[in-house]
Design a protein around this motif. Structure first.
Motif, short mmCIF file in Angstrom:
data_model
loop_
_atom_site.label_atom_id
_atom_site.label_comp_id
_atom_site.label_asym_id
_atom_site.label_seq_id
_atom_site.Cartn_x
_atom_site.Cartn_y
_atom_site.Cartn_z
N THR A 75 16.76 -42.64 19.54
CA THR A 75 16.18 -43.71 18.71
C THR A 75 14.71 -43.40 18.46
O THR A 75 14.06 -42.67 19.20
N ALA A 76 14.20 -44.03 17.40
CA ALA A 76 12.79 -43.86 17.05
C ALA A 76 11.91 -44.40 18.18
O ALA A 76 10.85 -43.84 18.48
N VAL A 87 11.95 -43.14 9.08
CA VAL A 87 13.38 -43.19 8.79
C VAL A 87 13.99 -44.60 8.82
O VAL A 87 14.85 -44.91 7.98
N GLY A 92 8.46 -35.53 12.84
CA GLY A 92 9.10 -36.83 12.80
C GLY A 92 8.39 -37.73 13.80
O GLY A 92 7.20 -37.54 14.11
N PHE A 93 9.11 -38.69 14.32
CA PHE A 93 8.49 -39.64 15.26
C PHE A 93 7.86 -38.92 16.45
O PHE A 93 6.72 -39.18 16.83
N ALA A 94 8.60 -37.99 17.05
CA ALA A 94 8.11 -37.34 18.27
C ALA A 94 6.95 -36.40 17.95
O ALA A 94 5.88 -36.47 18.57
N ASN A 97 6.72 -28.12 9.51
CA ASN A 97 7.63 -29.16 9.01
C ASN A 97 7.89 -28.88 7.54
O ASN A 97 7.00 -28.44 6.83
N VAL A 157 11.13 -23.75 11.01
CA VAL A 157 11.23 -22.74 12.07
C VAL A 157 12.67 -22.27 12.08
O VAL A 157 13.60 -23.08 12.15
N SER A 199 12.31 -31.21 16.62
CA SER A 199 12.91 -31.04 15.29
C SER A 199 14.05 -32.02 15.02
O SER A 199 14.76 -31.89 14.02
N GLY A 200 14.22 -33.01 15.89
CA GLY A 200 15.12 -34.12 15.57
C GLY A 200 16.59 -33.77 15.52
O GLY A 200 17.11 -33.06 16.40
N ASP A 238 19.27 -31.11 16.37
CA ASP A 238 18.97 -29.97 15.51
C ASP A 238 19.54 -28.68 16.14
O ASP A 238 19.22 -28.35 17.29
N GLY A 297 8.35 -29.75 13.81
CA GLY A 297 8.86 -31.04 13.34
C GLY A 297 7.81 -32.13 13.47
O GLY A 297 7.19 -32.28 14.53
N ARG A 357 17.44 -30.88 6.20
CA ARG A 357 16.40 -31.46 7.04
C ARG A 357 15.93 -32.77 6.44
O ARG A 357 15.83 -32.90 5.23
N SER A 358 15.59 -33.69 7.32
CA SER A 358 15.03 -34.91 6.78
C SER A 358 13.65 -34.62 6.24
O SER A 358 12.95 -33.76 6.70
N ASP A 391 15.02 -36.75 19.37
CA ASP A 391 16.48 -36.59 19.26
C ASP A 391 16.96 -35.23 19.76
O ASP A 391 18.09 -35.09 20.23
C1 LIG Z 1 18.92 -44.06 8.17
C2 LIG Z 1 18.46 -44.12 9.60
C3 LIG Z 1 18.00 -45.32 10.12
C4 LIG Z 1 17.53 -45.38 11.43
N1 LIG Z 1 17.06 -46.58 11.92
C5 LIG Z 1 16.56 -46.63 13.16
C6 LIG Z 1 16.03 -47.85 13.67
O1 LIG Z 1 16.06 -48.88 12.99
N2 LIG Z 1 15.51 -47.85 14.93
C7 LIG Z 1 15.49 -46.72 15.71
O2 LIG Z 1 14.98 -46.76 16.84
N3 LIG Z 1 16.00 -45.56 15.27
C8 LIG Z 1 16.52 -45.49 14.02
N4 LIG Z 1 17.05 -44.31 13.56
C9 LIG Z 1 17.00 -43.13 14.44
C10 LIG Z 1 15.60 -42.53 14.40
O3 LIG Z 1 15.21 -42.35 13.06
C11 LIG Z 1 15.56 -41.20 15.14
O4 LIG Z 1 15.97 -41.41 16.47
C12 LIG Z 1 14.15 -40.63 15.11
O5 LIG Z 1 13.77 -40.34 13.78
C13 LIG Z 1 14.06 -39.37 15.96
O6 LIG Z 1 12.76 -38.89 15.88
P1 LIG Z 1 12.53 -37.31 16.03
O7 LIG Z 1 11.05 -37.12 15.93
O8 LIG Z 1 13.22 -36.79 17.20
O9 LIG Z 1 13.25 -36.67 14.77
P2 LIG Z 1 13.00 -36.92 13.21
O10 LIG Z 1 12.31 -38.20 12.97
O11 LIG Z 1 14.32 -36.68 12.57
O12 LIG Z 1 12.00 -35.75 12.81
C14 LIG Z 1 12.35 -34.40 12.93
C15 LIG Z 1 11.43 -33.63 12.00
O13 LIG Z 1 11.61 -32.24 12.25
C16 LIG Z 1 11.77 -31.56 11.01
N5 LIG Z 1 12.54 -30.37 11.28
C17 LIG Z 1 13.86 -30.26 11.55
N6 LIG Z 1 14.20 -28.98 11.79
C18 LIG Z 1 13.07 -28.27 11.65
C19 LIG Z 1 12.80 -26.89 11.75
N7 LIG Z 1 13.73 -26.00 12.05
N8 LIG Z 1 11.53 -26.48 11.53
C20 LIG Z 1 10.54 -27.38 11.24
N9 LIG Z 1 10.77 -28.70 11.13
C21 LIG Z 1 12.02 -29.13 11.34
C22 LIG Z 1 12.47 -32.57 10.13
O14 LIG Z 1 12.30 -32.27 8.76
C23 LIG Z 1 11.75 -33.86 10.54
O15 LIG Z 1 10.57 -34.04 9.81
C24 LIG Z 1 17.53 -44.23 12.26
C25 LIG Z 1 18.03 -43.02 11.74
C26 LIG Z 1 18.50 -42.97 10.43
C27 LIG Z 1 19.01 -41.65 9.89
#
Ligand SMILES: Cc1cc2nc3c(=O)[nH]c(=O)nc-3n(C[C@H](O)[C@H](O)[C@H](O)COP(=O)(O)OP(=O)(O)OC[C@H]3O[C@@H](n4cnc5c(N)ncnc54)[C@H](O)[C@@H]3O)c2cc1C
Length: 442
Positions: free
Chosen positions: A317-318, A50, A19-21, A42, A84, A115-116, A266, A17, A440-441, A300
């Motif tokens: 949160t992001a 996001v 995403g942010f993390a 990813n 994955v 993977s969020g 996830d 993944g 998936r996003s 997440d």
């Molecule tokens: C519309 C919206 C608005 C938001 N606004 C805010 C805000 O204003 N402020 C804030 O703090 N938070 C906000 N959030 C929450 C924030 O976006 C999440 O907390 C943050 O994105 C989490 O980061 P992450 O890296 O854990 O996951 P994500 O950013 O979701 O990234 C996960 C990544 O893993 C990938 N993935 C998933 N499963 C798999 C797999 N099996 N194999 C490979 N890749 C995979 C996904 O495609 C994605 O690219 C918002 C969320 C949404 C939906």
């Protein structure tokens, strides 16, 4: 097709993944581990910013603005486009199904699970079939186009009942996602110069129920002044193609239900059989999975102890995901002998909620703001937090201030491409063979 990838000479770190993390973890690793093989899995070749998706749905921002390209921002990382579908902690492999459906196993020396989350479905009749999720670029673009198409079709009908259905838009969930979407949607239909009814529904007794109460009141007043109907202490009992039934017994004629009730971690972590909290994989304060010193989790998907609020886990949160990604990178490097590991500790800096037009609410460092001061803080925050595209985003915002929004729809995203029906549910053992098609996003 199956291939097994063995024999990595340098240590290999696999990050699931971007995403942010995952993205911020890899950025840290690129700096700290110049001789280590870095692999990111990813489904898309970008990190999705996001928090600005509601502005894509509202038509303020071009969708490309919220996509941070991996190729230029993570030049040392090999990006594997796919999902994955299985994690083998004993054999130290992950099974990847790539975007063309080919399957292969990748070995790892260190694994970071980032993977969020996925859209949370509730067992309500019709939601999976008729409601639209809001977590990916495709869903945001679809929703914007769909709203504009409904307005145009409403213009063409002689039937007042159909017209009412087409010009009524229901957003379920008044967290920051649903609240921002309702605000942006109302602004989009206003700019299209058409009367539309926007309804924001939540079972909580205030909008933004997870944020400070000092933001809820002003946000609700701003929405209501714009004409958004806010229905609190209310949920949905059924959704059909032309109406939504609410738990207060009322029925709303509509062909659009945006599902913003929140997310769940996830489901990839479920089959691991490891301890979880609210579905999130437990870690210690170093983001290591207990009993598996070479496995890390962040964002997440991870239940990370919140050292700033003892006894709690960090919210989804992001703000946290980004910082956890960095700390995971530092600690992965430390586990390979570079630098020292550090615990994750971050005190929330407050929240920003963009309400379209000149309006926003924010509580930077817990000082409540609204109107222009909140708007400036909100936009300044996003510009600082975005890893790229800042100039382009700023230009889009300036253009939106000075010119009328373009209200055209291309209809490039098909409705069946964004189905909520497969958004939920963990991978099953047979997914190792058949592939796993979750929502998936990206
Ligand atoms: C519309 C919206 C608005 C938001 N606004 C805010 C805000 O204003 N402020 C804030 O703090 N938070 C906000 N959030 C929450 C924030 O976006 C999440 O907390 C943050 O994105 C989490 O980061 P992450 O890296 O854990 O996951 P994500 O950013 O979701 O990234 C996960 C990544 O893993 C990938 N993935 C998933 N499963 C798999 C797999 N099996 N194999 C490979 N890749 C995979 C996904 O495609 C994605 O690219 C918002 C969320 C949404 C939906």
């Amino acid at each position: 097709m199956t291939s097994t990838d063995t024999g990595a000479r340098q240590p290999r770190v696999v990050v699931v993944g971007t995403g942010f993390a995952g993205f911020h973890c890899l950025r840290t690793l690129e700096r700290r581990l110049p001789d280590t093989e870095l692999v990111a899995v990813n489904p898309a070749d970008f990190m999705l910013y996001v928090p600005l998706l509601p502005e894509v749905a509202g038509g303020t921002l071009d969708p490309r603005r919220v996509a941070v390209p991996l190729r230029t921002k993570l030049p040392r990382t090999r990006a594997v486009l796919g999902n994955v579908t299985w994690i083998d902690l004993v054999g130290r492999t992950v099974t990847v199904v790539d975007v063309e459906g080919h399957r292969r196993d990748l070995t790892w020396d260190r694994l970071v699970i980032a993977s969020g989350s996925v859209t949370r479905l509730l067992a309500i009749p019709g939601v999976a079939e008729h409601a639209k999720g809001f977590k990916s670029i495709a869903e945001s673009v679809y929703l914007r186009d769909h709203v504009l198409r409904q307005l145009e079709l409403a213009d063409q009908t002689e039937d007042p009942a159909v017209r009412r259905e087409r010009t009524t838009f229901v957003v379920v969930g008044a967290g920051y996602t649903g609240t921002e979407l309702a605000a942006q949607g109302m602004e989009l239909t206003r700019q299209a110069k058409q009367d539309a009814r926007w309804i924001l529904v939540d079972m909580a007794d205030r909008v933004l129920p997870n944020l400070s109460e000092r933001l809820s009141g002003p946000a609700q007043r701003i929405l209501e002044k714009r004409g958004v109907e806010v229905r609190l202490n209310t949920s949905v009992s059924e959704v059909t193609g032309t109406r939504v039934r609410l738990t207060d017994g009322s029925e709303v004629p509509t062909r659009t239900v945006a599902w913003c009730v929140g997310v769940r971690p996830d489901p990839i972590v479920e089959p691991l059989g490891l301890p979880t909290t609210k579905g999130r994989l437990n870690t210690d304060e170093f983001l290591t999975v207990p009993g598996h010193p070479h496995v890390f989790a962040a964002g997440d998907v991870a239940a990370v102890p919140d050292l700033a609020r003892p006894g709690e886990i960090t919210p989804m949160t992001a703000q946290h995901a980004q910082r956890q990604g960095r700390v995971a990178g530092i600690n992965v490097a430390a586990s390979l002998g570079v630098g020292r590991r550090k615990p994750y500790k971050h005190r929330d800096l407050g929240f920003v909620v963009d309400l379209a037009g000149a309006q926003a609410v924010a509580d930077p460092l817990h000082v409540p703001l609204r109107g222009w001061p909140a708007k400036i803080v909100t936009r300044g925050y996003h510009l600082l937090a975005m890893p790229t595209n800042r100039l382009r985003v700023a230009f889009d915002w300036i253009a939106d201030l000075l010119t009328r929004r373009q209200v055209v729809h291309f209809g490039l995203v098909p409705e069946d491409g964004i189905s909520l029906a497969d958004a939920d549910g963990p991978p099953r053992p047979q997914d190792r063979v058949d592939g796993f098609a979750g929502s998936r996003s990206g």
